[in-house]
Design a protein around this motif. Structure first.
Motif, PDB file in Angstrom:
ATOM      1  N   HIS A  76      -2.828  -8.375   2.085  1.00  0.00           N
ATOM      2  CA  HIS A  76      -3.282  -7.908   0.773  1.00  0.00           C
ATOM      3  C   HIS A  76      -2.617  -8.842  -0.241  1.00  0.00           C
ATOM      4  O   HIS A  76      -1.484  -8.592  -0.658  1.00  0.00           O
ATOM      5  N   ARG A  79      -1.422  -6.998  -3.644  1.00  0.00           N
ATOM      6  CA  ARG A  79      -0.810  -5.660  -3.686  1.00  0.00           C
ATOM      7  C   ARG A  79       0.004  -5.426  -2.422  1.00  0.00           C
ATOM      8  O   ARG A  79       0.077  -6.268  -1.558  1.00  0.00           O
ATOM      9  N   GLY A  80       0.579  -4.237  -2.336  1.00  0.00           N
ATOM     10  CA  GLY A  80       1.464  -3.893  -1.228  1.00  0.00           C
ATOM     11  C   GLY A  80       0.749  -3.696   0.104  1.00  0.00           C
ATOM     12  O   GLY A  80      -0.461  -3.892   0.225  1.00  0.00           O
ATOM     13  N   ALA A  81       1.512  -3.270   1.094  1.00  0.00           N
ATOM     14  CA  ALA A  81       1.023  -3.152   2.474  1.00  0.00           C
ATOM     15  C   ALA A  81       0.424  -1.781   2.792  1.00  0.00           C
ATOM     16  O   ALA A  81       0.238  -1.447   3.953  1.00  0.00           O
ATOM     17  N   GLU A  82       0.082  -0.988   1.776  1.00  0.00           N
ATOM     18  CA  GLU A  82      -0.568   0.296   2.019  1.00  0.00           C
ATOM     19  C   GLU A  82      -2.042   0.042   2.345  1.00  0.00           C
ATOM     20  O   GLU A  82      -2.691  -0.788   1.714  1.00  0.00           O
ATOM     21  N   GLY A 101       1.705  -7.224   2.589  1.00  0.00           N
ATOM     22  CA  GLY A 101       1.414  -7.080   1.167  1.00  0.00           C
ATOM     23  C   GLY A 101       2.384  -7.895   0.338  1.00  0.00           C
ATOM     24  O   GLY A 101       3.509  -8.153   0.750  1.00  0.00           O
ATOM     25  N   VAL A 103       4.313  -7.903  -3.160  1.00  0.00           N
ATOM     26  CA  VAL A 103       4.715  -6.978  -4.216  1.00  0.00           C
ATOM     27  C   VAL A 103       5.189  -7.760  -5.439  1.00  0.00           C
ATOM     28  O   VAL A 103       5.481  -8.957  -5.360  1.00  0.00           O
ATOM     29  N   GLU A 104       5.257  -7.061  -6.557  1.00  0.00           N
ATOM     30  CA  GLU A 104       5.663  -7.677  -7.809  1.00  0.00           C
ATOM     31  C   GLU A 104       7.008  -8.367  -7.662  1.00  0.00           C
ATOM     32  O   GLU A 104       7.882  -7.895  -6.954  1.00  0.00           O
ATOM     33  N   ASP A 109       5.946  -7.253   1.702  1.00  0.00           N
ATOM     34  CA  ASP A 109       6.054  -5.956   2.369  1.00  0.00           C
ATOM     35  C   ASP A 109       5.194  -6.027   3.625  1.00  0.00           C
ATOM     36  O   ASP A 109       4.039  -6.455   3.554  1.00  0.00           O
TER      37      ASP A 109
END
Length: 128
Positions: A76, A79-82, A101, A103-104, A109
């Motif tokens: 992703h 964005r994160g790994a969700e 993912g 992240v900021e 992640d």
């Protein structure tokens, strides 16, 4: 290796296959992302998927292993790994899904999931 693949593919999503035994991942194999919109989605090339299945069968015949394609990974980039709604909808049982993912602040992640009760559920991820 998976995180490096995700970095190289940015801004597109990367993807690949996970080979191993059960939920033990022994090898990550990068594949082409053949999705029409690789910035938003991923699709593993079916030709590459079948090639890895055949490779596993050859290894098993030579070594008496139970080596198989046990999962897939993707990234992703924004964005994160969700898991996304598409990730949930397109997942299936008896497969491990690893998501990388970003992240900021430039962090990374990484998370693993399996499908349980129609949704991707987090699983422990131990890297050795």
């Amino acid at each position: 290796m998976i995180v490096a693949h995700a970095h190289r593919a940015r801004p597109e999503e990367c993807c690949g296959l996970l080979l191993g035994h059960g939920r033990e991942i022994l090898e990550a194999v990068p594949t082409a992302n053949v999705a029409p919109e690789p910035i938003r989605r991923f699709a593993i090339d079916p030709v590459e998927h079948f090639a890895q299945i055949h490779r596993c069968r050859r290894i098993n015949a030579r070594q008496g292993e139970q080596f198989a394609v046990v999962g897939a990974y993707h990234s992703h980039p924004g964005r994160g790994a969700e898991p996304s709604a598409d990730d949930h909808a397109e997942s299936f049982s008896d497969f491990v899904f690893v998501i990388v993912g970003f992240v900021e602040g430039g962090g990374v992640d990484v998370a693993a999931y399996t499908r349980e009760a129609e949704r991707l559920t987090p699983q422990p991820l131990v890297v050795s």
